[in-house]
Design a protein around this motif. Structure first.
Motif, PDB file in Angstrom:
ATOM      1  N   PHE A  51       0.731  -1.136  -0.014  1.00  0.00           N
ATOM      2  CA  PHE A  51       0.189  -0.096   0.083  1.00  0.00           C
ATOM      3  C   PHE A  51       0.791   1.239  -0.037  1.00  0.00           C
ATOM      4  CE2 PHE A  51      -3.315   2.902   1.456  1.00  0.00           C
ATOM      5  CZ  PHE A  51      -4.498   2.510   0.659  1.00  0.00           C
ATOM      6  N   ILE A  53       2.947   2.327   2.298  1.00  0.00           N
ATOM      7  CA  ILE A  53       3.246   3.097   3.389  1.00  0.00           C
ATOM      8  C   ILE A  53       4.875   2.798   3.718  1.00  0.00           C
ATOM      9  CG2 ILE A  53       2.777   3.025   5.981  1.00  0.00           C
ATOM     10  CD1 ILE A  53      -0.045   1.869   5.365  1.00  0.00           C
ATOM     11  N   PRO A  73       0.540   6.185  -0.396  1.00  0.00           N
ATOM     12  CA  PRO A  73      -0.635   5.577  -0.362  1.00  0.00           C
ATOM     13  C   PRO A  73      -1.978   6.277  -1.222  1.00  0.00           C
ATOM     14  CG  PRO A  73       0.462   5.976   1.624  1.00  0.00           C
ATOM     15  CD  PRO A  73       1.329   6.614   0.575  1.00  0.00           C
ATOM     16  N   ALA A  77      -4.345   4.392  -3.406  1.00  0.00           N
ATOM     17  CA  ALA A  77      -5.744   4.301  -3.156  1.00  0.00           C
ATOM     18  C   ALA A  77      -6.528   4.819  -4.279  1.00  0.00           C
ATOM     19  CB  ALA A  77      -6.159   5.179  -1.954  1.00  0.00           C
ATOM     20  N   TYR A  83      -7.016  -0.293   2.225  1.00  0.00           N
ATOM     21  CA  TYR A  83      -6.336  -1.055   3.142  1.00  0.00           C
ATOM     22  C   TYR A  83      -6.964  -0.644   4.538  1.00  0.00           C
ATOM     23  CZ  TYR A  83      -2.369  -1.186   6.582  1.00  0.00           C
ATOM     24  OH  TYR A  83      -1.273  -1.416   7.615  1.00  0.00           O
ATOM     25  N   PRO A  85      -5.887  -0.966   8.114  1.00  0.00           N
ATOM     26  CA  PRO A  85      -4.854  -1.534   9.321  1.00  0.00           C
ATOM     27  C   PRO A  85      -5.389  -2.369  10.336  1.00  0.00           C
ATOM     28  CG  PRO A  85      -5.009   0.795   9.104  1.00  0.00           C
ATOM     29  CD  PRO A  85      -6.270   0.108   8.307  1.00  0.00           C
ATOM     30  N   GLN A  86      -4.396  -2.920  11.108  1.00  0.00           N
ATOM     31  CA  GLN A  86      -4.817  -3.666  12.196  1.00  0.00           C
ATOM     32  C   GLN A  86      -5.445  -3.183  13.576  1.00  0.00           C
ATOM     33  OE1 GLN A  86      -1.754  -6.349  13.409  1.00  0.00           O
ATOM     34  NE2 GLN A  86      -2.887  -7.070  15.353  1.00  0.00           N
ATOM     35  N   ASN A  89      -7.938   1.623  13.158  1.00  0.00           N
ATOM     36  CA  ASN A  89      -8.406   1.686  12.090  1.00  0.00           C
ATOM     37  C   ASN A  89      -9.693   2.532  11.991  1.00  0.00           C
ATOM     38  OD1 ASN A  89     -10.004  -0.166  13.197  1.00  0.00           O
ATOM     39  ND2 ASN A  89      -9.026  -1.949  12.199  1.00  0.00           N
ATOM     40  N   GLY A 103     -13.750   7.580   4.064  1.00  0.00           N
ATOM     41  CA  GLY A 103     -13.127   6.482   3.089  1.00  0.00           C
ATOM     42  C   GLY A 103     -13.381   6.851   1.671  1.00  0.00           C
ATOM     43  N   ARG A 148     -15.253   1.788   5.723  1.00  0.00           N
ATOM     44  CA  ARG A 148     -14.510   2.827   5.227  1.00  0.00           C
ATOM     45  C   ARG A 148     -13.616   2.477   4.095  1.00  0.00           C
ATOM     46  NH1 ARG A 148      -9.801   4.187   5.137  1.00  0.00           N
ATOM     47  NH2 ARG A 148      -9.060   2.430   6.378  1.00  0.00           N
TER      48      ARG A 148
ATOM     49  N   ASN C 190      -6.302  10.707  13.807  1.00  0.00           N
ATOM     50  CA  ASN C 190      -5.460   9.882  13.247  1.00  0.00           C
ATOM     51  C   ASN C 190      -4.858  10.043  12.193  1.00  0.00           C
ATOM     52  OD1 ASN C 190      -4.239   7.287  12.755  1.00  0.00           O
ATOM     53  ND2 ASN C 190      -6.049   5.929  13.355  1.00  0.00           N
ATOM     54  N   LEU C 193      -4.001   7.002   9.528  1.00  0.00           N
ATOM     55  CA  LEU C 193      -5.200   6.413   8.873  1.00  0.00           C
ATOM     56  C   LEU C 193      -5.898   7.520   7.739  1.00  0.00           C
ATOM     57  CD1 LEU C 193      -7.124   4.163   8.738  1.00  0.00           C
ATOM     58  CD2 LEU C 193      -8.666   5.261  10.374  1.00  0.00           C
ATOM     59  N   LEU C 195      -3.815   9.326   6.110  1.00  0.00           N
ATOM     60  CA  LEU C 195      -3.149   9.170   4.959  1.00  0.00           C
ATOM     61  C   LEU C 195      -3.696   8.003   3.980  1.00  0.00           C
ATOM     62  CD1 LEU C 195      -0.620  10.621   4.288  1.00  0.00           C
ATOM     63  CD2 LEU C 195       0.878   8.867   5.134  1.00  0.00           C
ATOM     64  N   VAL C 196      -3.859   6.725   4.882  1.00  0.00           N
ATOM     65  CA  VAL C 196      -4.405   5.704   4.334  1.00  0.00           C
ATOM     66  C   VAL C 196      -5.665   5.846   3.500  1.00  0.00           C
ATOM     67  CG1 VAL C 196      -5.059   3.410   4.827  1.00  0.00           C
ATOM     68  CG2 VAL C 196      -3.018   3.992   5.581  1.00  0.00           C
ATOM     69  N   SER C 197      -6.279   6.759   4.033  1.00  0.00           N
ATOM     70  CA  SER C 197      -7.605   7.136   3.300  1.00  0.00           C
ATOM     71  C   SER C 197      -7.502   7.895   2.081  1.00  0.00           C
ATOM     72  CB  SER C 197      -8.764   7.709   4.472  1.00  0.00           C
ATOM     73  OG  SER C 197      -8.847   6.867   5.382  1.00  0.00           O
ATOM     74  N   GLY C 198      -6.306   8.311   1.758  1.00  0.00           N
ATOM     75  CA  GLY C 198      -6.092   9.002   0.504  1.00  0.00           C
ATOM     76  C   GLY C 198      -5.948  10.441   0.797  1.00  0.00           C
TER      77      GLY C 198
END
Lengths: 235, 290, 304, 323
Positions: A51, A53, A73, A77, A83, A85-86, A89, A103, A148, C190, C193, C195-198
């Motif tokens: 992804f 990161i 990322p 996306a 993605y 995360p564990q 999240n 999302g 999300r 967060n 997160l 960043l991960v969500s774009g």
């Protein structure tokens, strides 16, 4: 058709230590691929590297034929990968609905149909749409996290230990939902400690140890494999 | 299998666990009674924002054992460590060490009971040398009182010498001696794990809590680490409680093994018992035995 | 006493504007920005430059609006200087803080850098305008109107309250209803997160500085209208700002709003017993009391 | 010859101030360099130290004087008592600030010290009875002034200042290289790990805060007896806090030699910029100090970004009593 391919991926967090050592992975379109292996094997690291990161030191990652190695990322996306995360999240102080909206952050079109679909999949989230995600139970949070990720209508979903820390009933439920998601045509890579369950639903499974590929085979074959049991419960 | 050792004669004694809960302090002070309960966790609970990380957990660690603590991710193992060492306060429940209650004490007070812990992600003092990292640890250093550094320089110096010699000895033991004057931050991941173990040895601990000592290190270092742990347990009588996911390591090194799941103790026994316990298989492998 | 409370609300609302900016930066970039007070000063002086300089030169008339102490020039200068100080804050981030972030410097190093930035901004103001107190409208008599209950208040002050309500309301709408606002809250929650969500978090950081700087500038100008301009005004605001931020729980925008009002009222009411010059000390004592009894502030447990 | 004497007198006064600032830098180095405590209220301790020593060493005004000069007390005691008193009072204030803040995140201490510095200045400014309000105290005694002609007294005072710097330096070096200093540095590196190694974090942080502040108090006292006149307007954040931070960061935090070097270098630069601004046109002269401080501020930012370890940086192995 191969949707994602990782070739000889080497990566790590600190300069001296490689967590992943020339790992290979292939995902065919519409498959569920499970990655299992002991802690510290590099399973989560592999997802993070896919992804973007974590930037790989060596190797290439291609998605639908495009090279996505080392992209950020948000770029990845946009290409259709989500993605989960564990840990950490969800956005705890945002409501469930706002979490879902986040999302869809990079979408500029109307995402209400997608949100409807998420609510269909997780009806409990519709009830709790106005509640802050931080006040939900662990299982519900996991649903928010997955919801999300689904808001992007991804072609490939990366799940990092979705069952971690959940009660058994919840685990079962989450796994059922994963299959449901897969049935809508989303390819899934799932990293799990709950190996048996993860392999049962997997079209294909990979076993990692010490940052390297150890085995890979169909989910059924791995389930039957004694070596796999050994890796989990020792010799 | 990386490593195997025949220790059945050690284990036979413990096969039949005495049901006596009352501590015999005299026996303990001799330090060779392997059957007495050293650490007792009694109905300890801790939640974080509605999530029960540790849920009325009860478990015991016996003197002289290398007790393994395993369980799926999120089972509450590390949280339990944090509670035992005073980093978190339990919501309820009690913890006894050698019969004394230790719940609610501050980390440094718990340390002074000779309980030492290491971290899953190593926490060395990066901008200090390896030797300094070790020399920091011993408790009761007279040079830690600022007056003594001015008024009793010779006493401080003498003790420093003692501590330094001990630190060198320990570094010799874990084979890090060639790195003694390097910054701890510049060590590799595996070397940092060894440094953690070395630091624990400096504390003269009665019990060491190891959080995933094997995570992220190569097989050679891993074997060295296991050797070291065993030597320390057998020769120095240090008790170990360790969280580990590497089953090879746990099954070969630990006796008994405690399995945690959902914040509770699920099972306890020797490696073979654990391996064939259906509840454990379920917790680890998922619901096929349900 | 009632009158003191009303003045306290006016003064507190200005503190709130500063504290909201401070808490936004605190919540997202996670360091104590000691330059925030001086951003307020900068806002006041940029407006001064526009009102007494540039806009006059451009031929903008400057007759008062009715009983208020200012006219068209200020009306133009207000948003322009908010934008300018927002830009200044972004520049600070680009030149200093982003470099330190990239080097993974600790929050304390960032705070120290912001302290340096505070002095640089103040020195530039001192070099350009000198150390004297200044007014947007020197020598003007300020009439007060009488409200029910015998409260005397100047029309300016009523307008100040109205502007603060407008700005805070706009911010509230932005944070709760717009996509970028929600993304900002998500980033504060967060960052990884997000960043991960774009979400482009660097862009969010830029936006945070823009809003923080602009609100700070607004606060500075309003204080200038209400009282006077002084190169040290922002520095003197710093303690009330931090007190309000801590009182309202660090990172909590609504907490900062209430914190500012509480501090403002406490400071004004204290003048009934203490010399007015002790106002910052009152804010400081209040902060210490909060740290002793409820270190996480009145608005509950933030994530750390 | 006369020119030479003037230059040497000038250099002496420069060295005295640099020496006094060295004391502050050494105090700050304990707090920041070794323990990681972010104190931005040095000016407060500077102020308390100066006033305490002034009140201890001057007699309480009598007669006509008493009508113009108010002070809480005047003990007319020797200089050395003034220094010690300054240290003790500063230590107590630091202790009181430490209680609410040292258990919290590091920024809180910064905010609280900033607050205390401003509050202290307000108190001395407003409370006439305490130390004569904004007009301050004058005519502070100078130690050993009977030794030489007043014209040459600065040489004596320089010797006194350097002696104090040396004593403080030696004491701190001893403590830092001992187990005590090792614990401080461990706290700076990783507080939680230090706690798990059995160290009482709060206690050690408090000791560092108090000791550092006591040294700052001594610095304040030295300053007061050098200028012989103090008023609240002297102890501004600029002269009292900011420049000291720049000195320590420039010299190298975590290194006591660096702290002293930084004080001399930055004070030298500061004085040097005065010569430069003297060349400015007349209209800008009044604002020259601001230009100089602007320069110092930019200097700090450059150090933070490009050379955060300063000129000297920390030694690799600090604790070495044995070897």
């Amino acid at each position: 058709m191969i949707i994602l391919e990782a070739k000889n991926v080497t990566a790590g967090y600190t300069p001296e230590l490689n967590i992943l050592n020339k790992v290979n992975l292939k995902v065919k379109s519409g498959q569920i691929v499970s990655i299992i292996g002991p802690n510290g094997a590099g399973k989560s690291t592999l997802l993070k590297t896919i992804f973007g990161i974590l930037k790989p030191r060596e190797g290439t990652i291609t998605f639908k034929g495009d090279d996505i190695t080392g992209l950020n990322p948000d770029r990845i996306a946009r290409k259709g990968i989500s993605y989960v995360p564990q840990v950490n999240n969800v956005f705890p102080s945002l409501t469930v609905e706002e979490n879902l909206e986040m999302g869809a952050f990079i979408r500029n079109d109307d995402f209400t149909p997608q949100m409807e679909e998420v609510y269909e999949l997780f009806p409990v989230l519709r009830e709790k749409r106005g509640q802050k995600a931080g006040q939900l139970s662990g299982g519900q949070r996991q649903m928010v996290a997955m919801g999300r990720a689904l808001m992007l209508n991804p072609e490939l979903l990366l799940l990092d230990e979705p069952s971690a820390g959940l009660a058994p009933l919840m685990v079962e439920m989450i796994f059922e939902k994963i299959v449901d998601i897969n049935n809508t045509g989303v390819s899934i890579i799932i990293v799990e400690q709950n190996a048996r369950e993860a392999l049962k639903m997997a079209d294909h499974g990979y076993v990692l140890a010490m940052g390297k590929n150890v085995l890979d085979d169909s989910g059924k074959a791995l389930l039957a494999n004694e070596e796999v049991g050994r890796l989990y419960l020792g010799g | 299998m990386y490593f195997s050792v025949d220790r059945t004669e050690d284990f036979e004694v413990r096969g039949e666990r005495p049901s006596v809960e009352v501590m015999d302090m005299n026996k303990l002070e001799k330090g060779n009674n392997q059957n007495s309960i050293m650490l007792k966790v009694d109905k300890v609970a801790k939640s974080f924002g509605g999530l029960k990380a540790v849920d009325e957990c009860c478990l015991e660690v016996r003197q002289g054992t290398i007790t393994g603590l395993i369980g799926p991710n999120g089972a509450g193992k590390t949280t339990l460590f944090n509670i035992i060492t005073g980093h978190y306060k339990p919501d309820k429940g009690e913890i006894y060490f050698e019969g004394e209650p230790i719940h609610g004490l501050a980390p440094h007070q718990i340390f002074s009971k000779k309980i030492y812990r290491t971290f899953q992600i190593t926490r060395e003092f990066a901008q200090m040398t390896v030797l300094e990292n070790l020399m920091l640890v011993p408790g009761g250093q007279i040079g830690e009182k600022i007056w003594n550094t001015w008024l009793r320089p010779f006493a401080v110096k003498a003790q420093e010498k003692e501590i330094r010699d001990k630190a060198l000895e320990v570094l010799e033991f874990v084979e890090l001696i060639h790195l003694k004057d390097e910054y701890a931050g510049s060590l590799s991941g595996g070397q940092k794990k060894l440094l953690e173990l070395a630091r624990s040895m400096m504390a003269d601990p009665k019990i060491v809590l190891l959080d995933e000592p094997g995570a992220g290190i190569n097989p050679t270092l891993m074997r060295k680490l296991m050797d070291n742990i065993q030597t320390l347990c057998h020769e120095k009588g240090i008790t170990f409680l360790l969280i580990e996911h590497d089953m090879d390591l746990v099954m070969n090194l630990c006796e008994p093994i405690i399995v945690m799941s959902e914040g509770k103790k699920l099972a306890e026994g020797c490696a073979d018992e654990i391996k064939s316990d259906p509840r454990v298989l379920e917790a680890y492998l998922g619901g096929q035995y349900r | 006493m009632l009158e003191l409370i009303v003045y306290g609300v006016v003064f507190g609302s200005i503190i709130s504007l500063g504290a909201i900016g401070l808490t936004l930066v605190f919540g997202i970039i996670r360091f104590a920005n000691f330059a925030h007070g001086d951003l307020m000063t900068a806002g006041a002086y940029v407006a001064l430059f526009l009102v007494t300089g540039l806009l006059g030169w451009l031929g903008v008339p400057d007759t008062n609006f009715g009983p208020l102490s200012f006219g068209w020039r200020m009306l133009i200068a207000f948003p322009v200087s908010m934008a300018a100080v927002g830009g200044l804050a972004i520049a600070m981030d680009r030149i200093l803080f982003s470099k330190l972030r990239a080097k993974k410097s600790s929050a304390v190093i960032l705070a120290m850098s912001s302290l340096g930035a505070a002095f640089i901004v103040r020195m530039i103001i001192l070099i350009l305008w000198g150390a004297d107190s200044l007014f947007y409208r020197p020598g003007m008599l300020r009439h007060a109107v009488e409200l029910p209950l015998g409260i005397k208040i100047r029309p300016d002050q009523i307008l100040i309250l109205a502007i603060v309500v407008l700005l805070v309301g706009t911010l509230h709408f932005f944070l709760q209803k717009t996509k970028m606002g929600k993304a900002m809250r998500a980033t504060a929650d967060n960052m990884e997160l997000a960043l991960v969500s774009g979400i482009n978090t660097e862009k969010i950081i830029t936006l945070t500085w823009l809003i923080g700087g602009a609100l700070g500038a607004a606060g500075g100008i309003l204080y200038g209208i209400d009282v006077q301009l002084h190169p040290y005004m922002g520095w003197n605001f710093l303690i009330p700002l931090f007190a309000a931020t801590i009182l309202g729980t660090i990172g909590n925008v609504y907490g900062a709003l209430w914190g500012g009002l509480i501090i403002g009222v406490a400071q004004q009411v204290s003048t009934a017993f203490l010399l007015p010059t002790y106002k910052p000390a009152v804010a400081f004592m209040l902060m210490i009391v909060i740290l002793l009894i409820k270190p996480k502030g009145l608005f509950g447990g933030s994530s750390d | 010859m006369e020119e030479l004497a003037r230059i040497s007198a000038y250099l002496v006064s420069l060295a005295i101030m640099a020496g006094i600032y060295s004391v502050f830098c050494l105090g700050l180095n304990i707090q920041w360099g070794y323990t990681g405590l972010f104190n931005i209220g040095i000016a407060g301790f500077f102020c308390i130290g100066a006033y305490t020593s002034a009140l201890i060493t001057t007699p309480k005004p009598t007669g006509v004087y008493a009508r113009y000069v108010h002070q809480l007390f005047g003990l007319d005691m020797p200089f050395i008592v003034g220094l010690i008193g300054a240290a003790i009072v500063c230590g107590i204030v630091a202790y009181l600030i430490g209680i609410p803040t040292l258990r919290l995140r590091e920024d809180y201490l910064a905010i609280a010290t900033l607050g205390i510095a401003e509050t202290i200045r307000l108190i001395f400014n407003n409370e006439q009875w305490l130390a004569n309000g904004p007009r301050g105290l004058m005519g502070l005694p100078q130690p050993l002034s009977w030794l030489v002609d007043p014209k040459h007294y600065n040489y004596v005072y320089l010797a006194i200042v350097l002696t104090v710097v040396l004593i403080i330096y030696l004491l701190i070096e001893r403590a830092i290289r001992s187990p005590w200093g090792r614990v401080l540095r461990a706290i700076r590196e990783d507080e939680i790990s230090a706690a798990m190694s059995g160290k009482d974090i709060f206690k050690f942080k408090m000791q560092a805060l108090v000791l550092g502040s006591m040294i700052m108090g001594i610095g304040g006292a030295l300053y007061a007896h050098y200028t012989r006149a103090i008023s609240p307007s002297v102890f501004t954040p600029l002269y009292g806090t900011f420049i000291i931070w720049v000195m320590l960061m420039a010299g190298g935090s975590g290194n006591n030699k660096g702290a002293i070097l930084g004080a001399f270098v930055v004070w030298g630069i500061w004085i040097g910029t005065k010569f430069m601004t003297d060349m400015l046109p007349y209209t800008l002269k009044a604002r020259a100090p601001y230009i100089r401080f602007l320069f110092i501020g930019i200097l700090l930012e450059i150090i933070l970004i490009y050379r955060p370890q300063g000129l000297l940086g920390e030694e690799k192995r600090v604790s070495k009593l044995v070897e």
